[in-house]
Design an enzyme around this catalytic site. Structure first.
Site, PDB file in Angstrom:
ATOM      1  N   ASP A  98       0.867  -1.176   0.000  1.00  0.00           N
ATOM      2  CA  ASP A  98       0.000   0.000   0.000  1.00  0.00           C
ATOM      3  C   ASP A  98       0.908   1.231   0.000  1.00  0.00           C
ATOM      4  O   ASP A  98       1.835   1.320   0.807  1.00  0.00           O
ATOM      5  CB  ASP A  98      -0.862  -0.009   1.270  1.00  0.00           C
ATOM      6  CG  ASP A  98      -2.291   0.395   1.001  1.00  0.00           C
ATOM      7  OD1 ASP A  98      -2.482   1.499   0.462  1.00  0.00           O
ATOM      8  OD2 ASP A  98      -3.207  -0.377   1.338  1.00  0.00           O
ATOM      9  N   ASP A 199      -3.167   4.636  -2.207  1.00  0.00           N
ATOM     10  CA  ASP A 199      -4.244   5.182  -1.378  1.00  0.00           C
ATOM     11  C   ASP A 199      -4.702   6.552  -1.893  1.00  0.00           C
ATOM     12  O   ASP A 199      -3.869   7.445  -2.108  1.00  0.00           O
ATOM     13  CB  ASP A 199      -3.694   5.320   0.047  1.00  0.00           C
ATOM     14  CG  ASP A 199      -4.771   5.560   1.078  1.00  0.00           C
ATOM     15  OD1 ASP A 199      -5.601   4.669   1.282  1.00  0.00           O
ATOM     16  OD2 ASP A 199      -4.781   6.658   1.677  1.00  0.00           O
ATOM     17  N   GLU A 256      -6.397   3.861  -5.883  1.00  0.00           N
ATOM     18  CA  GLU A 256      -7.705   4.043  -5.232  1.00  0.00           C
ATOM     19  C   GLU A 256      -8.202   5.444  -5.554  1.00  0.00           C
ATOM     20  O   GLU A 256      -7.505   6.424  -5.283  1.00  0.00           O
ATOM     21  CB  GLU A 256      -7.577   3.871  -3.718  1.00  0.00           C
ATOM     22  CG  GLU A 256      -8.938   3.824  -3.049  1.00  0.00           C
ATOM     23  CD  GLU A 256      -8.949   4.320  -1.611  1.00  0.00           C
ATOM     24  OE1 GLU A 256      -9.896   3.986  -0.887  1.00  0.00           O
ATOM     25  OE2 GLU A 256      -8.033   5.068  -1.214  1.00  0.00           O
ATOM     26  N   HIS A 329     -11.304  -3.306   3.169  1.00  0.00           N
ATOM     27  CA  HIS A 329     -11.279  -2.966   4.604  1.00  0.00           C
ATOM     28  C   HIS A 329     -12.080  -1.701   4.931  1.00  0.00           C
ATOM     29  O   HIS A 329     -12.180  -1.328   6.091  1.00  0.00           O
ATOM     30  CB  HIS A 329      -9.825  -2.777   5.029  1.00  0.00           C
ATOM     31  CG  HIS A 329      -9.176  -1.622   4.327  1.00  0.00           C
ATOM     32  ND1 HIS A 329      -8.900  -1.626   2.976  1.00  0.00           N
ATOM     33  CD2 HIS A 329      -8.797  -0.415   4.775  1.00  0.00           C
ATOM     34  CE1 HIS A 329      -8.381  -0.468   2.639  1.00  0.00           C
ATOM     35  NE2 HIS A 329      -8.302   0.290   3.711  1.00  0.00           N
ATOM     36  N   ASP A 330     -12.610  -1.020   3.919  1.00  0.00           N
ATOM     37  CA  ASP A 330     -13.412   0.185   4.159  1.00  0.00           C
ATOM     38  C   ASP A 330     -14.904  -0.060   3.944  1.00  0.00           C
ATOM     39  O   ASP A 330     -15.720   0.830   4.171  1.00  0.00           O
ATOM     40  CB  ASP A 330     -12.994   1.310   3.193  1.00  0.00           C
ATOM     41  CG  ASP A 330     -11.585   1.798   3.443  1.00  0.00           C
ATOM     42  OD1 ASP A 330     -11.138   1.766   4.601  1.00  0.00           O
ATOM     43  OD2 ASP A 330     -10.926   2.214   2.469  1.00  0.00           O
TER      44      ASP A 330
END
Ligand code: NOJ
Length: 561
Positions: A98, A199, A256, A329-330
């Site tokens: 990430d 991210d 993302e 995970h969100d």
């Protein structure tokens, strides 16, 4: 198939804090991951995406980084990380990291320096503005609630933080900052990582001047997202990053990108533009949001969902590439959100997997999805760990909203739904930890766990394995064209894929009803057989009308059109 490896891959996302704890401190760690690599490999996974493992004060579980080139103490050491990489590679898989460079932690040495004085050499690594009429420079809200600006007394200025105040935004206009980021990326690539998930990477280019946003009626703060999403220099920065770093390595990148449109995604992922390989778009994740955003609950309209995913399939059919996901995970767990996590949990989890894995793009599986893990409902707010949930709870309380309404939103949309520990077996704490887990385990682990799934050939886990295997064996799944079938049907999501003289027909019943699917007259074929289904099919032939069972999914391979 002569295609880039990342177009033929299936990715598994690990949220390390919740995956596997090897030392009994209640927090997942790198040795824990190493101990479960065979489980991931056996699923058929090609690439592992590791959510952040860098040094972090954990205001946002590692998405607030204080040292980009070191490992978080709770997760282990750099030696453990190197062992992980070697073990991943030994098993013929790849590892992507990430990359969180829209912001750092406020405890990063750059920010510690930057806040000391206006002429500090690191000052301009961040975004500082004087106040306006005794208040924040703009009325923007942060994505975690409250103002996006934090006042810093030492220099009497505000800094921008689009997330928590412990996540100050980096200033990408500063060429030195960009160079530091590129050098850090090269350092990881030289260690052997196979790419990055980036991210909120479409937030890095901020406008030159910061305009006010339009608050919704009765609200103090407004969204500034139209000014910072896909900002003025975003393509320049991504192209520069590609040329200075990525182009020298055979790696994969996925950006993302909240607020990305199909038109923009084509620009970000068109090969010749040399920016990114693919993006995570959010449109399909927003279809159950009301006008006030994610906490404002709205039922999903299947026809809208079909239209949306189809729009993305078509837009990136020739140019660019899609990433395919329903979980991360969100997001809440997809089986609870779009399926039925009660009597049809197994059927609906398999149906959703079918729908996603037969599409064109690179599929992502989020830990626990492959065993049908569900949402959680903690009675007390104190059992929740996510900063976004806590900020939302307190803001709503201050506005006088009822406890019941607040908790309802958290139960449906809260990020901790997907962050409860991975359910490995039916022993204490689901086999995740011998200590006290940092967040409570979902009590349904005695029923839903990996050990049970692996030992049952009819399980969701084995169904995922089969879907992943099909992608490897049938070029049509990777490469075929896509068309929606029966677009107005309110209960069935059906589409076809076509390549040469083959057609793949995917039929998914989204509900517990038993609707009838009518084969369109335009679909011609000589022979048909069922490639995969979540119910036993007594006979593989395809009639003109099919009565579907609750959450039934069928995939037919038709030959000789
Ligand atoms: C997106 C990440 O996926 C999320 O978990 C995080 O809180 C924000 N970006 C901020 O880094």
């Amino acid at each position: 198939m002569n295609l880039a490896w990342w177009k033929q891959s299936v990715v598994y996302q690990i949220y390390p804090r919740s995956f596997m704890d090897s030392n009994g401190d209640g927090i997942g760690d790198l040795q824990g991951i190493i101990s479960k690599l065979d489980y991931i490999k056996n699923l058929g996974i090609d690439v592992i995406w590791l959510s952040p493992v860098y040094k972090s004060p954990n205001d946002d579980n590692g998405y607030d980084i204080s040292d980009y080139q070191d490992i978080m103490d709770e997760f282990g050491t750099m030696k453990d990380w190197e062992e992980l990489l070697a073990n991943v590679h030994e098993r013929g898989m790849k590892l992507i990291m990430d990359l969180v460079v829209n912001h750092s932690s406020d405890e990063h040495p750059w920010f510690v320096e930057a806040r000391k004085s206006k002429d500090n050499p690191y000052r301009d690594y961040y975004i500082w503005r004087p106040g306006k009429d005794g208040r924040e420079p703009t009325n923007w809200y942060s994505n975690f609630g409250g103002s996006a600006w934090e006042y810093d007394e030492t220099t009497d200025e505000y800094y921008l933080h689009l997330f928590s105040k412990k996540q100050p935004d980096l200033n990408w206009r500063n060429a030195k900052l960009r160079e530091e980021v590129y050098n850090m990326m090269k350092w990881w690539l030289d260690k052997g990582v196979d790419g990055f998930r980036m991210d909120v990477i479409n937030f890095i280019s901020k406008p030159e001047i910061f305009p006010e946003g339009d608050p919704k009626p009765g609200k103090k703060y407004a969204s500034g997202s139209k000014f910072y999403r896909n900002g003025p220099h975003i393509h320049d920065y991504l192209h520069e990053m590609n040329q200075q770093v990525l182009s020298a390595y055979d790696v994969m990148t996925v950006g993302e990108m909240p607020g990305v449109t199909p038109e923009l995604a084509r620009l970000y992922t068109e090969e010749s533009r040399k920016e990114l390989n693919m993006v995570f778009q959010f449109e399909h994740m927003g279809l159950d949001n009301g006008p006030y955003g994610k906490w404002d609950l709205k039922p999903l309209n299947l026809v809208e969902f079909k239209q949306n995913l189809t729009k993305w399939q078509k837009a990136l059919e020739e140019i660019g590439w899609n990433s395919l996901y329903f979980n991360n995970h969100d997001q809440p767990r997809s089986v609870s959100r779009f399926g039925n996590d009660k009597e049809y949990r197994v059927e609906s989890a398999k149906m959703l997997a079918t729908l996603l894995h037969m599409m064109k793009g690179t599929p992502y599986v989020y830990q626990g999805e492959e065993i049908g893990m569900t949402n959680i409902q903690f009675e007390s707010i104190d059992d929740y760990r996510d900063i976004e949930i806590h900020n939302f709870y307190h803001e709503q309380k201050e506005e006088g909203i009822s406890q019941e309404k607040i908790m309802k939103s958290i139960y449906v949309k809260g990020r901790d739904n997907s962050r409860t520990p991975m359910q490995w077996n039916s022993t204490n704490n689901a086999g995740f930890s011998t200590g006290t887990p940092w967040i409570k385990v979902n009590p349904n682990y005695t029923e839903i766990n990996a050990e049970k799934e692996v030992s049952n050939p009819d399980s969701i886990y084995h169904y995922y394995r089969a879907l992943i295997q099909l992608r490897k064996n049938h070029e049509i799944i990777v490469n075929g064209g896509y068309d929606l079938v029966d677009e107005d049907h309110p209960e069935i999501f059906s589409y076809k894929r076509t390549l040469h003289n083959q057609t793949l027909l995917v039929i998914c019943n989204f509900y517990a009803n038993e609707p009838v699917f009518t084969l369109p007259a335009t679909i011609l074929y000589k022979s048909a057989h069922v490639l995969i289904s979540n119910y036993q099919q007594s006979d593989g032939s395809l009639g003109e009308q099919l009565k579907l069972k609750p959450y039934e999914a069928r995939v037919y391979l038709l030959t000789g059109a």
